[in-house]
Design a protein around this motif. Sequence first.
Motif, PDB file in Angstrom:
ATOM      1  N   VAL A 215       0.839  -1.203   0.000  1.00  0.00           N
ATOM      2  CA  VAL A 215       0.000   0.000   0.000  1.00  0.00           C
ATOM      3  C   VAL A 215       0.873   1.253   0.000  1.00  0.00           C
ATOM      4  O   VAL A 215       0.624   2.213  -0.741  1.00  0.00           O
ATOM      5  CB  VAL A 215      -0.935  -0.004   1.227  1.00  0.00           C
ATOM      6  CG1 VAL A 215      -1.615   1.356   1.390  1.00  0.00           C
ATOM      7  CG2 VAL A 215      -1.983  -1.097   1.090  1.00  0.00           C
ATOM      8  N   ALA A 216       1.922   1.255   0.841  1.00  0.00           N
ATOM      9  CA  ALA A 216       2.790   2.432   0.944  1.00  0.00           C
ATOM     10  C   ALA A 216       3.504   2.732  -0.367  1.00  0.00           C
ATOM     11  O   ALA A 216       3.662   3.896  -0.753  1.00  0.00           O
ATOM     12  CB  ALA A 216       3.810   2.223   2.056  1.00  0.00           C
ATOM     13  N   VAL A 217       3.946   1.687  -1.075  1.00  0.00           N
ATOM     14  CA  VAL A 217       4.712   1.874  -2.311  1.00  0.00           C
ATOM     15  C   VAL A 217       3.807   2.172  -3.499  1.00  0.00           C
ATOM     16  O   VAL A 217       4.103   3.047  -4.323  1.00  0.00           O
ATOM     17  CB  VAL A 217       5.572   0.624  -2.598  1.00  0.00           C
ATOM     18  CG1 VAL A 217       6.216   0.715  -3.983  1.00  0.00           C
ATOM     19  CG2 VAL A 217       6.648   0.467  -1.534  1.00  0.00           C
ATOM     20  N   ASN A 218       2.691   1.472  -3.596  1.00  0.00           N
ATOM     21  CA  ASN A 218       1.865   1.548  -4.803  1.00  0.00           C
ATOM     22  C   ASN A 218       0.685   2.507  -4.707  1.00  0.00           C
ATOM     23  O   ASN A 218       0.123   2.896  -5.737  1.00  0.00           O
ATOM     24  CB  ASN A 218       1.346   0.151  -5.153  1.00  0.00           C
ATOM     25  CG  ASN A 218       2.482  -0.823  -5.432  1.00  0.00           C
ATOM     26  OD1 ASN A 218       3.311  -0.580  -6.294  1.00  0.00           O
ATOM     27  ND2 ASN A 218       2.525  -1.918  -4.686  1.00  0.00           N
ATOM     28  N   ILE A 219       0.284   2.873  -3.492  1.00  0.00           N
ATOM     29  CA  ILE A 219      -0.863   3.777  -3.350  1.00  0.00           C
ATOM     30  C   ILE A 219      -0.428   5.082  -2.689  1.00  0.00           C
ATOM     31  O   ILE A 219      -0.370   6.128  -3.318  1.00  0.00           O
ATOM     32  CB  ILE A 219      -1.997   3.106  -2.543  1.00  0.00           C
ATOM     33  CG1 ILE A 219      -2.467   1.824  -3.255  1.00  0.00           C
ATOM     34  CG2 ILE A 219      -3.166   4.073  -2.358  1.00  0.00           C
ATOM     35  CD1 ILE A 219      -3.541   1.062  -2.508  1.00  0.00           C
ATOM     36  N   SER A 220      -0.100   5.004  -1.395  1.00  0.00           N
ATOM     37  CA  SER A 220       0.280   6.212  -0.663  1.00  0.00           C
ATOM     38  C   SER A 220       0.990   5.824   0.623  1.00  0.00           C
ATOM     39  O   SER A 220       0.538   4.920   1.338  1.00  0.00           O
ATOM     40  CB  SER A 220      -0.966   7.043  -0.339  1.00  0.00           C
ATOM     41  OG  SER A 220      -0.705   7.975   0.686  1.00  0.00           O
ATOM     42  N   ALA A 221       2.099   6.514   0.927  1.00  0.00           N
ATOM     43  CA  ALA A 221       2.819   6.248   2.168  1.00  0.00           C
ATOM     44  C   ALA A 221       1.952   6.583   3.376  1.00  0.00           C
ATOM     45  O   ALA A 221       1.968   5.881   4.393  1.00  0.00           O
ATOM     46  CB  ALA A 221       4.113   7.059   2.203  1.00  0.00           C
ATOM     47  N   THR A 222       1.172   7.656   3.262  1.00  0.00           N
ATOM     48  CA  THR A 222       0.284   8.048   4.362  1.00  0.00           C
ATOM     49  C   THR A 222      -0.792   6.993   4.592  1.00  0.00           C
ATOM     50  O   THR A 222      -1.119   6.654   5.739  1.00  0.00           O
ATOM     51  CB  THR A 222      -0.379   9.398   4.053  1.00  0.00           C
ATOM     52  OG1 THR A 222       0.637  10.381   3.825  1.00  0.00           O
ATOM     53  CG2 THR A 222      -1.251   9.847   5.212  1.00  0.00           C
TER      54      THR A 222
ATOM     55  N   ALA B  45      -1.503   4.704   7.907  1.00  0.00           N
ATOM     56  CA  ALA B  45      -2.828   4.551   8.513  1.00  0.00           C
ATOM     57  C   ALA B  45      -3.180   3.072   8.679  1.00  0.00           C
ATOM     58  O   ALA B  45      -3.738   2.661   9.705  1.00  0.00           O
ATOM     59  CB  ALA B  45      -3.879   5.259   7.659  1.00  0.00           C
ATOM     60  N   LEU B  46      -2.833   2.270   7.675  1.00  0.00           N
ATOM     61  CA  LEU B  46      -3.116   0.838   7.745  1.00  0.00           C
ATOM     62  C   LEU B  46      -2.321   0.172   8.866  1.00  0.00           C
ATOM     63  O   LEU B  46      -2.855  -0.652   9.621  1.00  0.00           O
ATOM     64  CB  LEU B  46      -2.781   0.187   6.402  1.00  0.00           C
ATOM     65  CG  LEU B  46      -3.105  -1.303   6.254  1.00  0.00           C
ATOM     66  CD1 LEU B  46      -4.594  -1.552   6.428  1.00  0.00           C
ATOM     67  CD2 LEU B  46      -2.629  -1.818   4.895  1.00  0.00           C
ATOM     68  N   SER B  47      -1.047   0.545   9.000  1.00  0.00           N
ATOM     69  CA  SER B  47      -0.228  -0.061  10.052  1.00  0.00           C
ATOM     70  C   SER B  47      -0.711   0.362  11.436  1.00  0.00           C
ATOM     71  O   SER B  47      -0.706  -0.441  12.381  1.00  0.00           O
ATOM     72  CB  SER B  47       1.246   0.313   9.871  1.00  0.00           C
ATOM     73  OG  SER B  47       1.455   1.695  10.067  1.00  0.00           O
ATOM     74  N   LEU B  48      -1.164   1.609  11.579  1.00  0.00           N
ATOM     75  CA  LEU B  48      -1.672   2.069  12.876  1.00  0.00           C
ATOM     76  C   LEU B  48      -3.017   1.429  13.205  1.00  0.00           C
ATOM     77  O   LEU B  48      -3.330   1.208  14.384  1.00  0.00           O
ATOM     78  CB  LEU B  48      -1.794   3.594  12.885  1.00  0.00           C
ATOM     79  CG  LEU B  48      -0.464   4.362  12.842  1.00  0.00           C
ATOM     80  CD1 LEU B  48      -0.710   5.864  12.890  1.00  0.00           C
ATOM     81  CD2 LEU B  48       0.445   3.940  13.997  1.00  0.00           C
ATOM     82  N   ALA B  49      -3.803   1.112  12.184  1.00  0.00           N
ATOM     83  CA  ALA B  49      -5.046   0.372  12.428  1.00  0.00           C
ATOM     84  C   ALA B  49      -4.717  -1.001  13.015  1.00  0.00           C
ATOM     85  O   ALA B  49      -5.415  -1.497  13.914  1.00  0.00           O
ATOM     86  CB  ALA B  49      -5.834   0.227  11.129  1.00  0.00           C
ATOM     87  N   GLY B  50      -3.634  -1.606  12.520  1.00  0.00           N
ATOM     88  CA  GLY B  50      -3.177  -2.874  13.085  1.00  0.00           C
ATOM     89  C   GLY B  50      -2.743  -2.727  14.529  1.00  0.00           C
ATOM     90  O   GLY B  50      -2.978  -3.616  15.360  1.00  0.00           O
ATOM     91  N   VAL B  51      -2.107  -1.596  14.853  1.00  0.00           N
ATOM     92  CA  VAL B  51      -1.688  -1.337  16.237  1.00  0.00           C
ATOM     93  C   VAL B  51      -2.905  -1.278  17.159  1.00  0.00           C
ATOM     94  O   VAL B  51      -2.914  -1.873  18.247  1.00  0.00           O
ATOM     95  CB  VAL B  51      -0.888  -0.019  16.324  1.00  0.00           C
ATOM     96  CG1 VAL B  51      -0.644   0.367  17.786  1.00  0.00           C
ATOM     97  CG2 VAL B  51       0.439  -0.157  15.592  1.00  0.00           C
ATOM     98  N   VAL B  52      -3.939  -0.561  16.727  1.00  0.00           N
ATOM     99  CA  VAL B  52      -5.150  -0.431  17.546  1.00  0.00           C
ATOM    100  C   VAL B  52      -5.817  -1.791  17.747  1.00  0.00           C
ATOM    101  O   VAL B  52      -6.231  -2.140  18.865  1.00  0.00           O
ATOM    102  CB  VAL B  52      -6.136   0.562  16.896  1.00  0.00           C
ATOM    103  CG1 VAL B  52      -7.462   0.581  17.663  1.00  0.00           C
ATOM    104  CG2 VAL B  52      -5.527   1.957  16.856  1.00  0.00           C
ATOM    105  N   LEU B  53      -5.911  -2.580  16.681  1.00  0.00           N
ATOM    106  CA  LEU B  53      -6.501  -3.911  16.808  1.00  0.00           C
ATOM    107  C   LEU B  53      -5.641  -4.797  17.714  1.00  0.00           C
ATOM    108  O   LEU B  53      -6.166  -5.583  18.515  1.00  0.00           O
ATOM    109  CB  LEU B  53      -6.645  -4.551  15.426  1.00  0.00           C
ATOM    110  CG  LEU B  53      -7.281  -5.949  15.380  1.00  0.00           C
ATOM    111  CD1 LEU B  53      -8.637  -5.953  16.081  1.00  0.00           C
ATOM    112  CD2 LEU B  53      -7.422  -6.421  13.938  1.00  0.00           C
ATOM    113  N   GLY B  54      -4.324  -4.647  17.609  1.00  0.00           N
ATOM    114  CA  GLY B  54      -3.428  -5.393  18.493  1.00  0.00           C
ATOM    115  C   GLY B  54      -3.653  -5.028  19.948  1.00  0.00           C
ATOM    116  O   GLY B  54      -3.613  -5.898  20.832  1.00  0.00           O
ATOM    117  N   MET B  55      -3.901  -3.744  20.227  1.00  0.00           N
ATOM    118  CA  MET B  55      -4.195  -3.305  21.596  1.00  0.00           C
ATOM    119  C   MET B  55      -5.428  -4.019  22.141  1.00  0.00           C
ATOM    120  O   MET B  55      -5.445  -4.483  23.289  1.00  0.00           O
ATOM    121  CB  MET B  55      -4.431  -1.789  21.625  1.00  0.00           C
ATOM    122  CG  MET B  55      -3.203  -0.942  21.393  1.00  0.00           C
ATOM    123  SD  MET B  55      -3.624   0.817  21.213  1.00  0.00           S
ATOM    124  CE  MET B  55      -4.389   1.157  22.802  1.00  0.00           C
TER     125      MET B  55
END
Length: 474
Positions: A151-158, A162-172
């Motif tokens: 996603v970061a390389v082909n769509i948008s780094a931002t 956001a996708l990685s931070l969504a994983g952080v929240v779900l991990g919490m």
Amino acid sequence: MVRIKAASPRLISAMGCSLFFAYILSFVFEGQVLYSLLGSFGIETFMYLVIAMAAHLLGLLSCGFFVKSPGVVRHVMVASMGLCAAANAPFFFGPSPLWLVGLIVSGYASGCVVASFGYLLKLLAPKCERLKACADVLIYSSVAMIATNAVAVNISATFGLALSLAGVVLGMVLIWALPVQSMTEEREKADHKRNQDSGIKQPLLLLALFVLVITIDSGLMYQVINPAFGHLAGLASWYWAVPYIAALIAMRNLPSKIRRANALYVGMAMITAAFISFMILGRNALDYLIVDTLMLGACGIFDLFWWSILAEMLDFTDRPVRIFGLGLAANVLGVLAGDVLGRHLVSLKLSDAEVAVVALTIVSVTVAMLPILNRRLVMLLESHAYLMVFGSMSKPQQTAVIAQSPAHDPLTAREQEVLEVLLAGKSTREIAAELFISESTVKTHIRNIYSKYDVRSRAELISTVLKSQIEASS
């Protein structure tokens, strides 16, 4: 939440930690999301990466000093994950000093989470299942990281952030749902009694050296091989993890009759073949697939190899967070050392072939150390396992075990006393204090004992005296 709590605690912890580890791999720890964000603003990456990894290292090393119980583990992990999510908010806006602050905070907090995972690993996975538990986390996190990087390389780094931070929240959410506080007081007391005298300083230091040697090669790879295939960024952004995951799956499902050390030799052959292939092949997509498959396959074997050894060490201590953090800190130091070494080689303006020759020489020297380190490490871990069993025996049983493994020459009365205290896991200083003699006298007695048993180290002595008798009685 009810459904989550009904699931296996081991599965919950694996999924929660995997989602967070994917964030670390895609952002904090030389991640593609961070590279893409910095690159989009023309910012030099090296300083940011070093700062993030240094903060991560500090978190790994310090977390064990204040995380000592199941309840604290869960609170620290959830709070640290929340800190990471909050600290990365400035990256959704333009570059500012808050980026460095955010990296320092998220680097430190992520180190605390990773070190705390050691407690969950000891608590929720039996020793015989820890290799699979480690493999599950490494596999799941790598799969999630591939998706985030793509996603970061082909769509948008931002969008990738956001996708990685969504994983952080779900991990919490998943970590908070863990029933770690249900561990009984009896279990805690039993663990403490069994572990408190089982010092593992020497095997831990040896494992740290083992990890350092392995990860220097990984860091070297990132700086020497990856830039040569920079024109294949789209392919490299996701394929590099495919052979890594395949190697983890293969290692996870190895039949128990196959010795783990055999996998180490396979990894050594693969990493050497990768650098040789890099020297003789071109730089097209097929060449990249060959080199990357060999290199990352070896990295997968090596990573799970030392992760599983580190996980086994958790049974020898009542401070698993500290031990796990120290082991992972060696990994960070190795990657940093490899990065610096690789950057220096590239800065010399040598040809790809010349750089590869130098890198291969370094890799060959370091890889040649692995079997020696592994044999020594295995002996030390076995000796600690025997000491734990010996320590659980009654005094008459201990005396009988020692009597059934006589020395080549009879021990004196004082040497017999020194041997008995040594087999209780005591250090030279502790033996001297218990027997009211000087440390130099203890060392003399130990040398005499070594000579009479025809051994050259404490680990070899423990194995000689205890192995056959303990295995026969088990």
